[in-house]
Design a protein around this motif. Structure first.
Motif, PDB file in Angstrom:
ATOM      1  N   GLY A   1       0.817  -1.195   0.000  1.00 17.80           N
ATOM      2  CA  GLY A   1       0.000   0.000   0.000  1.00 17.80           C
ATOM      3  C   GLY A   1       0.852   1.246   0.000  1.00 17.80           C
ATOM      4  O   GLY A   1       2.082   1.187   0.120  1.00 17.80           O
ATOM      5  N   GLY A   2       0.188   2.393  -0.121  1.00 14.27           N
ATOM      6  CA  GLY A   2       0.922   3.643  -0.144  1.00 14.27           C
ATOM      7  C   GLY A   2       0.015   4.850  -0.066  1.00 14.27           C
ATOM      8  O   GLY A   2      -1.195   4.729   0.103  1.00 14.27           O
TER       9      GLY A   2
ATOM     10  N   LEU B   1      -0.357  16.486 -10.721  1.00 15.05           N
ATOM     11  CA  LEU B   1       0.998  16.033 -10.435  1.00 15.05           C
ATOM     12  C   LEU B   1       1.054  15.631  -8.971  1.00 15.05           C
ATOM     13  O   LEU B   1       0.336  16.189  -8.150  1.00 15.05           O
ATOM     14  CB  LEU B   1       2.006  17.150 -10.680  1.00 15.05           C
ATOM     15  CG  LEU B   1       1.990  17.817 -12.035  1.00 15.05           C
ATOM     16  CD1 LEU B   1       2.877  19.052 -12.016  1.00 15.05           C
ATOM     17  CD2 LEU B   1       2.457  16.853 -13.094  1.00 15.05           C
ATOM     18  N   GLY B   2       1.924  14.715  -8.642  1.00 18.77           N
ATOM     19  CA  GLY B   2       1.994  14.322  -7.247  1.00 18.77           C
ATOM     20  C   GLY B   2       3.287  13.637  -6.892  1.00 18.77           C
ATOM     21  O   GLY B   2       4.144  13.362  -7.734  1.00 18.77           O
ATOM     22  N   LEU B   3       3.407  13.366  -5.607  1.00 23.79           N
ATOM     23  CA  LEU B   3       4.547  12.662  -5.044  1.00 23.79           C
ATOM     24  C   LEU B   3       4.010  11.750  -3.958  1.00 23.79           C
ATOM     25  O   LEU B   3       3.128  12.149  -3.188  1.00 23.79           O
ATOM     26  CB  LEU B   3       5.550  13.658  -4.464  1.00 23.79           C
ATOM     27  CG  LEU B   3       6.870  13.097  -3.989  1.00 23.79           C
ATOM     28  CD1 LEU B   3       7.637  12.470  -5.146  1.00 23.79           C
ATOM     29  CD2 LEU B   3       7.708  14.191  -3.349  1.00 23.79           C
ATOM     30  N   GLY B   4       4.522  10.544  -3.893  1.00 21.95           N
ATOM     31  CA  GLY B   4       4.025   9.606  -2.894  1.00 21.95           C
ATOM     32  C   GLY B   4       5.046   8.543  -2.559  1.00 21.95           C
ATOM     33  O   GLY B   4       6.125   8.465  -3.149  1.00 21.95           O
ATOM     34  N   GLY B   5       4.677   7.733  -1.609  1.00 20.60           N
ATOM     35  CA  GLY B   5       5.521   6.631  -1.191  1.00 20.60           C
ATOM     36  C   GLY B   5       4.706   5.374  -1.037  1.00 20.60           C
ATOM     37  O   GLY B   5       3.487   5.425  -0.879  1.00 20.60           O
TER      38      GLY B   5
ATOM     39  N   THR C   1      11.144  -6.877  -5.056  1.00 28.77           N
ATOM     40  CA  THR C   1      12.275  -7.277  -4.234  1.00 28.77           C
ATOM     41  C   THR C   1      13.435  -7.891  -5.005  1.00 28.77           C
ATOM     42  O   THR C   1      14.407  -8.291  -4.399  1.00 28.77           O
ATOM     43  CB  THR C   1      11.823  -8.287  -3.165  1.00 28.77           C
ATOM     44  OG1 THR C   1      11.260  -9.415  -3.825  1.00 28.77           O
ATOM     45  CG2 THR C   1      10.824  -7.669  -2.230  1.00 28.77           C
ATOM     46  N   LEU C   2      13.346  -7.999  -6.310  1.00 27.58           N
ATOM     47  CA  LEU C   2      14.471  -8.580  -7.049  1.00 27.58           C
ATOM     48  C   LEU C   2      15.715  -7.729  -6.876  1.00 27.58           C
ATOM     49  O   LEU C   2      15.611  -6.509  -6.879  1.00 27.58           O
ATOM     50  CB  LEU C   2      14.126  -8.696  -8.533  1.00 27.58           C
ATOM     51  CG  LEU C   2      13.106  -9.766  -8.883  1.00 27.58           C
ATOM     52  CD1 LEU C   2      12.793  -9.694 -10.362  1.00 27.58           C
ATOM     53  CD2 LEU C   2      13.560 -11.149  -8.521  1.00 27.58           C
ATOM     54  N   PRO C   3      16.883  -8.235  -6.683  1.00 26.78           N
ATOM     55  CA  PRO C   3      17.210  -9.654  -6.668  1.00 26.78           C
ATOM     56  C   PRO C   3      17.104 -10.290  -5.276  1.00 26.78           C
ATOM     57  O   PRO C   3      17.441 -11.442  -5.117  1.00 26.78           O
ATOM     58  CB  PRO C   3      18.659  -9.669  -7.140  1.00 26.78           C
ATOM     59  CG  PRO C   3      19.209  -8.387  -6.610  1.00 26.78           C
ATOM     60  CD  PRO C   3      18.067  -7.404  -6.642  1.00 26.78           C
ATOM     61  N   GLN C   4      16.653  -9.580  -4.276  1.00 23.24           N
ATOM     62  CA  GLN C   4      16.582 -10.119  -2.912  1.00 23.24           C
ATOM     63  C   GLN C   4      15.159 -10.581  -2.631  1.00 23.24           C
ATOM     64  O   GLN C   4      14.448  -9.998  -1.840  1.00 23.24           O
ATOM     65  CB  GLN C   4      16.994  -9.047  -1.905  1.00 23.24           C
ATOM     66  CG  GLN C   4      18.341  -8.460  -2.219  1.00 23.24           C
ATOM     67  CD  GLN C   4      18.392  -6.997  -1.837  1.00 23.24           C
ATOM     68  OE1 GLN C   4      17.390  -6.366  -1.595  1.00 23.24           O
ATOM     69  NE2 GLN C   4      19.588  -6.457  -1.810  1.00 23.24           N
ATOM     70  N   GLU C   5      14.736 -11.636  -3.286  1.00 24.66           N
ATOM     71  CA  GLU C   5      13.350 -12.087  -3.194  1.00 24.66           C
ATOM     72  C   GLU C   5      12.952 -12.395  -1.755  1.00 24.66           C
ATOM     73  O   GLU C   5      13.699 -12.978  -0.997  1.00 24.66           O
ATOM     74  CB  GLU C   5      13.160 -13.321  -4.064  1.00 24.66           C
ATOM     75  CG  GLU C   5      11.714 -13.655  -4.269  1.00 24.66           C
ATOM     76  CD  GLU C   5      11.527 -14.608  -5.413  1.00 24.66           C
ATOM     77  OE1 GLU C   5      10.547 -15.326  -5.375  1.00 24.66           O
ATOM     78  OE2 GLU C   5      12.353 -14.621  -6.329  1.00 24.66           O
ATOM     79  N   GLY C   6      11.736 -11.956  -1.402  1.00 24.26           N
ATOM     80  CA  GLY C   6      11.199 -12.258  -0.090  1.00 24.26           C
ATOM     81  C   GLY C   6      11.326 -11.143   0.934  1.00 24.26           C
ATOM     82  O   GLY C   6      10.743 -11.210   1.984  1.00 24.26           O
TER      83      GLY C   6
ATOM     84  N   GLY D   1      10.314  -0.455   0.027  1.00 27.83           N
ATOM     85  CA  GLY D   1       9.493   0.711  -0.265  1.00 27.83           C
ATOM     86  C   GLY D   1      10.060   1.475  -1.430  1.00 27.83           C
ATOM     87  O   GLY D   1      11.118   1.150  -1.959  1.00 27.83           O
ATOM     88  N   GLY D   2       9.345   2.476  -1.804  1.00 28.39           N
ATOM     89  CA  GLY D   2       9.789   3.315  -2.898  1.00 28.39           C
ATOM     90  C   GLY D   2       9.109   4.661  -2.838  1.00 28.39           C
ATOM     91  O   GLY D   2       8.160   4.875  -2.092  1.00 28.39           O
ATOM     92  N   VAL D   3       9.622   5.560  -3.649  1.00 27.23           N
ATOM     93  CA  VAL D   3       9.060   6.895  -3.790  1.00 27.23           C
ATOM     94  C   VAL D   3       8.676   7.034  -5.252  1.00 27.23           C
ATOM     95  O   VAL D   3       9.432   6.630  -6.138  1.00 27.23           O
ATOM     96  CB  VAL D   3      10.099   7.970  -3.409  1.00 27.23           C
ATOM     97  CG1 VAL D   3       9.538   9.361  -3.611  1.00 27.23           C
ATOM     98  CG2 VAL D   3      10.561   7.773  -1.979  1.00 27.23           C
TER      99      VAL D   3
END
Length: 141
Positions: A58-59, A73-77, A86-91, A95-97
């Motif tokens: 969610g975000g 226009l917007g900005l979110g997380g 999660t690639l390459p660290q699966e599991g 998060g992201g922006v």
């Protein structure tokens, strides 16, 4: 305690929401959410949660409406888990922006809107960049 706070936040958001939305696209595939008017005709907030084949989570977004246009226009997380986040660290979720570049599509339907968006995304954990998009339907209250 966290679950109680999450349920309370969702209940309050639904009580204050101006629009309910369903969309398909980044970052989670199928998403549902609400839009809240923060400053009439200028600033909206959006809360969403979703799940898909590649990720779930969610975000929240803060959206600035451009006056006299259908653009915003917007900005979110966001925070999610799944192989597409999660690639390459699966599991291990991450998060992201993301930035949001969107427009309302002009359809002559009362209380029903259709929107299209682009989402340039940054993943701080890996330093990766991405570009996604989505299309959705919004029901106004």
């Amino acid at each position: 305690m966290r679950r109680v706070l999450a349920v309370l936040a969702v209940a309050l958001a639904l009580g204050l929401a101006q629009r309910a939305e369903v969309s398909g696209g980044s970052p989670f595939g199928l998403q549902g959410g609400v839009r809240l008017v923060l400053v009439p005709f200028l600033v909206e907030g959006r809360l969403y949660a979703g799940t898909g084949a590649g990720a779930s989570g969610g975000g929240a977004d803060l959206l600035l409406k451009l006056p006299l246009t259908d653009l915003y226009l917007g900005l979110g997380g966001f925070l999610g888990t799944g192989p597409s986040l999660t690639l390459p660290q699966e599991g291990r979720g991450q998060g992201g922006v993301r930035a949001v570049l969107g427009t309302w599509l002009n359809l002559p339907l009362p209380l029903l809107g259709v929107f299209a968006e682009l989402h340039p995304t940054y993943y701080p954990a890996t330093g990766g960049l991405g570009l996604g998009g989505g299309i959705g339907v919004s029901l106004g209250f």
